[in-house]
Scaffold this active site. Structure first.
Site, PDB file in Angstrom:
ATOM      1  N   GLU A 363       0.834  -1.220   0.000  1.00 34.19           N
ATOM      2  CA  GLU A 363       0.000   0.000   0.000  1.00 34.19           C
ATOM      3  C   GLU A 363       0.862   1.260   0.000  1.00 34.19           C
ATOM      4  OE1 GLU A 363      -3.813   0.272   1.510  1.00 34.19           O
ATOM      5  OE2 GLU A 363      -4.131  -1.878   1.586  1.00 34.19           O
TER       6      GLU A 363
HETATM    7  N1  CAA Z   1      -6.337  11.896  -3.806  1.00 35.76           N
HETATM    8  C1  CAA Z   1      -6.797  12.581  -4.881  1.00 35.76           C
HETATM    9  N2  CAA Z   1      -5.995  12.968  -5.907  1.00 35.76           N
HETATM   10  C2  CAA Z   1      -4.706  12.625  -5.834  1.00 35.76           C
HETATM   11  C3  CAA Z   1      -4.163  11.917  -4.744  1.00 35.76           C
HETATM   12  C4  CAA Z   1      -5.047  11.556  -3.701  1.00 35.76           C
HETATM   13  N3  CAA Z   1      -4.625  10.882  -2.638  1.00 35.76           N
HETATM   14  N4  CAA Z   1      -2.841  11.727  -4.949  1.00 35.76           N
HETATM   15  C5  CAA Z   1      -2.545  12.310  -6.123  1.00 35.76           C
HETATM   16  N5  CAA Z   1      -3.677  12.866  -6.660  1.00 35.76           N
HETATM   17  C6  CAA Z   1      -3.779  13.636  -7.906  1.00 35.76           C
HETATM   18  C7  CAA Z   1      -2.800  14.805  -7.888  1.00 35.76           C
HETATM   19  O1  CAA Z   1      -3.353  15.925  -7.280  1.00 35.76           O
HETATM   20  C8  CAA Z   1      -2.547  15.017  -9.357  1.00 35.76           C
HETATM   21  O2  CAA Z   1      -3.655  15.704  -9.902  1.00 35.76           O
HETATM   22  P1  CAA Z   1      -3.587  16.570 -11.274  1.00 35.76           P
HETATM   23  O3  CAA Z   1      -3.772  15.612 -12.370  1.00 35.76           O
HETATM   24  O4  CAA Z   1      -4.711  17.520 -11.152  1.00 35.76           O
HETATM   25  O5  CAA Z   1      -2.230  17.223 -11.293  1.00 35.76           O
HETATM   26  C9  CAA Z   1      -2.577  13.603  -9.926  1.00 35.76           C
HETATM   27  O6  CAA Z   1      -3.360  12.825  -9.008  1.00 35.76           O
HETATM   28  C10 CAA Z   1      -1.200  12.986 -10.091  1.00 35.76           C
HETATM   29  O7  CAA Z   1      -0.572  13.000  -8.816  1.00 35.76           O
HETATM   30  P2  CAA Z   1       0.997  12.920  -8.601  1.00 35.76           P
HETATM   31  O8  CAA Z   1       1.669  13.910  -9.517  1.00 35.76           O
HETATM   32  O9  CAA Z   1       1.249  13.032  -7.138  1.00 35.76           O
HETATM   33  O10 CAA Z   1       1.287  11.433  -9.141  1.00 35.76           O
HETATM   34  P3  CAA Z   1       2.641  10.595  -9.179  1.00 35.76           P
HETATM   35  O11 CAA Z   1       2.678   9.882 -10.461  1.00 35.76           O
HETATM   36  O12 CAA Z   1       3.797  11.435  -8.769  1.00 35.76           O
HETATM   37  O13 CAA Z   1       2.372   9.454  -8.062  1.00 35.76           O
HETATM   38  C11 CAA Z   1       2.300   8.544  -5.840  1.00 35.76           C
HETATM   39  C12 CAA Z   1       2.032   9.731  -6.764  1.00 35.76           C
HETATM   40  C13 CAA Z   1       1.817   9.007  -4.466  1.00 35.76           C
HETATM   41  C14 CAA Z   1       3.753   8.160  -5.768  1.00 35.76           C
HETATM   42  C15 CAA Z   1       1.449   7.338  -6.291  1.00 35.76           C
HETATM   43  O14 CAA Z   1       1.837   6.843  -7.522  1.00 35.76           O
HETATM   44  C16 CAA Z   1       1.451   6.213  -5.257  1.00 35.76           C
HETATM   45  O15 CAA Z   1       0.643   6.234  -4.327  1.00 35.76           O
HETATM   46  N6  CAA Z   1       2.326   5.163  -5.400  1.00 35.76           N
HETATM   47  C17 CAA Z   1       2.331   4.012  -4.498  1.00 35.76           C
HETATM   48  C18 CAA Z   1       1.438   2.927  -5.046  1.00 35.76           C
HETATM   49  C19 CAA Z   1       0.771   2.117  -3.992  1.00 35.76           C
HETATM   50  O16 CAA Z   1       0.542   2.559  -2.869  1.00 35.76           O
HETATM   51  N7  CAA Z   1       0.369   0.896  -4.341  1.00 35.76           N
HETATM   52  C20 CAA Z   1      -0.362   0.072  -3.459  1.00 35.76           C
HETATM   53  C21 CAA Z   1      -0.950  -1.092  -4.187  1.00 35.76           C
HETATM   54  S1  CAA Z   1      -2.205  -1.911  -3.261  1.00 35.76           S
HETATM   55  C22 CAA Z   1      -1.420  -2.864  -2.138  1.00 35.76           C
HETATM   56  O17 CAA Z   1      -0.248  -2.790  -1.928  1.00 35.76           O
HETATM   57  C23 CAA Z   1      -2.380  -3.837  -1.464  1.00 35.76           C
HETATM   58  C24 CAA Z   1      -2.075  -4.352  -0.154  1.00 35.76           C
HETATM   59  O18 CAA Z   1      -1.219  -3.889   0.519  1.00 35.76           O
HETATM   60  C25 CAA Z   1      -2.900  -5.392   0.423  1.00 35.76           C
HETATM   61  P1  FAD Z   2       9.456  -0.267  -6.399  1.00 37.71           P
HETATM   62  O1  FAD Z   2       8.440   0.751  -6.734  1.00 37.71           O
HETATM   63  O2  FAD Z   2      10.289  -0.813  -7.504  1.00 37.71           O
HETATM   64  O3  FAD Z   2      10.411   0.301  -5.261  1.00 37.71           O
HETATM   65  C1  FAD Z   2      11.673  -0.265  -4.954  1.00 37.71           C
HETATM   66  C2  FAD Z   2      12.337   0.598  -3.867  1.00 37.71           C
HETATM   67  O4  FAD Z   2      12.540   1.930  -4.375  1.00 37.71           O
HETATM   68  C3  FAD Z   2      11.466   0.752  -2.614  1.00 37.71           C
HETATM   69  O5  FAD Z   2      12.282   0.808  -1.465  1.00 37.71           O
HETATM   70  C4  FAD Z   2      10.798   2.108  -2.828  1.00 37.71           C
HETATM   71  O6  FAD Z   2      10.412   2.727  -1.606  1.00 37.71           O
HETATM   72  C5  FAD Z   2      11.923   2.877  -3.523  1.00 37.71           C
HETATM   73  N1  FAD Z   2      11.370   3.994  -4.308  1.00 37.71           N
HETATM   74  C6  FAD Z   2      10.646   3.936  -5.476  1.00 37.71           C
HETATM   75  N2  FAD Z   2      10.316   5.160  -5.882  1.00 37.71           N
HETATM   76  C7  FAD Z   2      10.821   6.024  -4.973  1.00 37.71           C
HETATM   77  C8  FAD Z   2      10.806   7.458  -4.822  1.00 37.71           C
HETATM   78  N3  FAD Z   2      10.186   8.245  -5.704  1.00 37.71           N
HETATM   79  N4  FAD Z   2      11.444   8.004  -3.749  1.00 37.71           N
HETATM   80  C9  FAD Z   2      12.080   7.215  -2.838  1.00 37.71           C
HETATM   81  N5  FAD Z   2      12.123   5.860  -2.926  1.00 37.71           N
HETATM   82  C10 FAD Z   2      11.504   5.284  -3.966  1.00 37.71           C
HETATM   83  N6  FAD Z   2      -0.438  -4.322  -5.174  1.00 37.71           N
HETATM   84  C11 FAD Z   2      -1.731  -4.273  -5.580  1.00 37.71           C
HETATM   85  O7  FAD Z   2      -2.063  -3.561  -6.511  1.00 37.71           O
HETATM   86  N7  FAD Z   2      -2.677  -5.007  -4.954  1.00 37.71           N
HETATM   87  C12 FAD Z   2      -2.398  -5.824  -3.916  1.00 37.71           C
HETATM   88  O8  FAD Z   2      -3.312  -6.458  -3.362  1.00 37.71           O
HETATM   89  C13 FAD Z   2      -1.050  -5.919  -3.467  1.00 37.71           C
HETATM   90  N8  FAD Z   2      -0.701  -6.764  -2.466  1.00 37.71           N
HETATM   91  C14 FAD Z   2       0.625  -6.967  -2.185  1.00 37.71           C
HETATM   92  C15 FAD Z   2       1.000  -8.002  -1.320  1.00 37.71           C
HETATM   93  C16 FAD Z   2       2.354  -8.282  -1.104  1.00 37.71           C
HETATM   94  C17 FAD Z   2       2.732  -9.396  -0.200  1.00 37.71           C
HETATM   95  C18 FAD Z   2       3.346  -7.489  -1.759  1.00 37.71           C
HETATM   96  C19 FAD Z   2       4.814  -7.777  -1.552  1.00 37.71           C
HETATM   97  C20 FAD Z   2       2.979  -6.472  -2.579  1.00 37.71           C
HETATM   98  C21 FAD Z   2       1.619  -6.201  -2.820  1.00 37.71           C
HETATM   99  N9  FAD Z   2       1.224  -5.217  -3.732  1.00 37.71           N
HETATM  100  C22 FAD Z   2      -0.084  -5.140  -4.146  1.00 37.71           C
HETATM  101  C23 FAD Z   2       2.223  -4.414  -4.419  1.00 37.71           C
HETATM  102  C24 FAD Z   2       2.842  -3.325  -3.536  1.00 37.71           C
HETATM  103  O9  FAD Z   2       1.963  -2.271  -3.367  1.00 37.71           O
HETATM  104  C25 FAD Z   2       4.154  -2.890  -4.193  1.00 37.71           C
HETATM  105  O10 FAD Z   2       5.071  -3.947  -4.020  1.00 37.71           O
HETATM  106  C26 FAD Z   2       4.682  -1.597  -3.621  1.00 37.71           C
HETATM  107  O11 FAD Z   2       3.825  -0.531  -3.919  1.00 37.71           O
HETATM  108  C27 FAD Z   2       6.105  -1.279  -4.113  1.00 37.71           C
HETATM  109  O12 FAD Z   2       6.238  -1.442  -5.486  1.00 37.71           O
HETATM  110  P2  FAD Z   2       7.467  -2.306  -6.075  1.00 37.71           P
HETATM  111  O13 FAD Z   2       7.464  -3.600  -5.343  1.00 37.71           O
HETATM  112  O14 FAD Z   2       7.344  -2.342  -7.542  1.00 37.71           O
HETATM  113  O15 FAD Z   2       8.750  -1.511  -5.633  1.00 37.71           O
END
Ligand code: CAA
Ligand code: FAD
Length: 380
Positions: A363
């Protein structure tokens, strides 16, 4: 300010604590060892209403608040972090975007099925080349008459393979970066939608993490969530709340490890007295308890903000960051309190330590939480 739980919140806490002790804890080590997901546990959570905690009764939920939701995740994770994330992904990642952005028909169908626990949910955002950098995703969705055709793959999907309803993000406009992303609800069994590799993991081993594959997968236009191009906003706002669910998971893991460490430190004797009587051990326990309490305050506060309809994105990123780092530190220290025994599978603390690590990664990694918090600070 009022830090007291309401009678309803206390009642839910007791129900989940008892359930976790009786139905989840006894098999937690075995399910971890065998990497086995147990649907029967999810079905029992459904019977208790936990699969629909925050949703209105008209959609099959129990109409409780988000504080109740984080309490439930905390209590489950206190004995089994895999069960905690199963429910967290189901509620805050799969059900929330349907509740928030779904049409009335989508809510009547999908949200109700999820809330009653008839169906299990998952959230598919990440791809092999797009983890932290969400907008670089490559899965495509092309409109063709009354359906979209999805092609591509998603990785790391929690509840992957065992879930029935998937919220999937794909690009309807390849050149438009984040503005080209659209969200869909895809049901298991849809032609062209299959499952790939199941990951072998360090921790949360009884929570399946699986690849999803889309090959000319036809998804009805009626299953589009929100408008074309709204997907990035849907994904981000979903994570705003979801991250607090992971904070609650981390909090539960840390509390479970502290409980075990306190019990052990009172019982284990060396040099003719319980090890807890050494300041070196009791100071460790004191630091662990203090960090856990701070994590709890941040987590409950973020949930309270969401329940009150106040902005909670920054609070949620902070709670996930702090509680995740706390869970890691606390579980490492818990193993230390157990000495050599802590390093074996005779005690649960090694599992807590392995489980804690993921809370700093998914997340959004904790580096990404800092990025989110930093951007919000400079915008304010
Ligand atoms: N709410 C509403 N709008 C948002 C927002 C939010 N929280 N965050 C960004 N936006 C909007 C921005 O305002 C911007 O708007 P405009 O188009 O008007 O400019 C647009 O979205 C783009 O935002 P950014 O320029 O900040 O986008 P970015 O490409 O730099 O990415 C980021 C931002 C925060 C790094 C995002 O990509 C991110 O959250 N990355 C992490 C991904 C992640 O958390 N994955 C989780 C997968 S699920 C999982 O892991 C499941 C599990 O655990 C069980
Ligand atoms: P990367 O993005 O390649 O990052 C590698 C390293 O670089 C990390 O230390 C990161 O913090 C660092 N890094 C990257 N960008 C930056 C930056 N701009 N500044 C500083 N540091 C940076 N995803 C889903 O969509 N749904 C799910 O249900 C889900 N469940 C998951 C369950 C497990 C067990 C795991 C391992 C992952 C799951 N994920 C899920 C994916 C998870 O959200 C991603 O693994 C996570 O967001 C990181 O992406 P990545 O693994 O590609 O790492």
């Amino acid at each position: 300010m009022n830090f007291k739980l309401t009678d309803e919140q206390k009642m839910l806490q007791k129900v989940v604590r008892d359930f976790a002790k009786k139905e989840v804890e006894p098999t937690a080590a075995e399910r971890d060892e065998e990497e086995r997901f147990d649907r029967a546990i999810f079905d029992k959570m459904a019977e208790l209403g936990l699969t629909g905690i925050p949703w209105p009764e008209e959609y099959g939920g129990i109409g409780a608040d988000y504080v109740s939701y984080v309490i439930a995740i905390e209590e489950l994770s206190r004995v089994c972090a895999s069960t905690g994330v199963t429910l967290s992904a189901h509620l805050s990642l799969a059900s929330w975007p349907i509740f928030k952005y779904g049409s009335e028909e989508q809510k009547q169908t999908f949200l109700t099925q999820l809330a009653t626990g008839e169906k299990l949910g998952a959230y598919a955002l990440s791809e092999p080349g797009a983890g932290s950098d969400v907008s670089s995703m490559r899965t495509t969705a092309k409109l063709d008459g009354d359906h979209y055709v999805l092609n591509g793959s998603k990785v790391w999907i929690t509840n992957g393979g065992v879930a029935d309803v998937y919220v999937v993000f794909a690009k309807t406009d390849q050149d438009a970066k984040h503005k080209g992303i659209t969200a869909f609800v895809v049901e298991k069994g849809t032609e062209g939608f299959t499952f790939g590799k199941k990951e072998k993991k360090l921790g949360i081993r009884s929570s399946p993490t699986t690849e999803l594959i889309f090959e000319n997968c036809k998804v009805p236009v009626a299953n589009r969530l929100g408008e074309e191009g709204e997907g990035f906003k849907i994904a981000m706002t979903t994570l705003d709340g979801g991250r607090n669910g992971i904070a609650a998971q981390a909090l539960g893991i840390a509390q479970g490890a502290l409980d075990a460490a306190v019990d052990y430190a009172k019982e284990r004797e060396q040099f003719g007295k319980p090890i807890a009587q050494n300041q070196g051990i009791s100071f460790k326990l004191a630091d662990m308890a203090t960090e856990i309490e701070a994590s709890r305050l941040l987590t409950y506060q973020a949930a309270w903000l969401e329940s009150e309809g106040l902005p909670y994105g920054k609070a949620s990123a902070m709670s996930k960051l702090f509680a995740g780092d706390t869970a890691m530190r606390v579980t490492v220290e818990a193993v230390q309190v157990f000495g050599g025994y802590g390093y074996t599978k005779d005690y649960p603390v090694e599992r807590y330590m392995r489980d804690a690590k993921i809370t700093q990664i998914y997340e959004g990694t904790n580096e990404i939480q800092r990025l989110v918090i930093g951007r919000m600070l400079t915008k304010e």
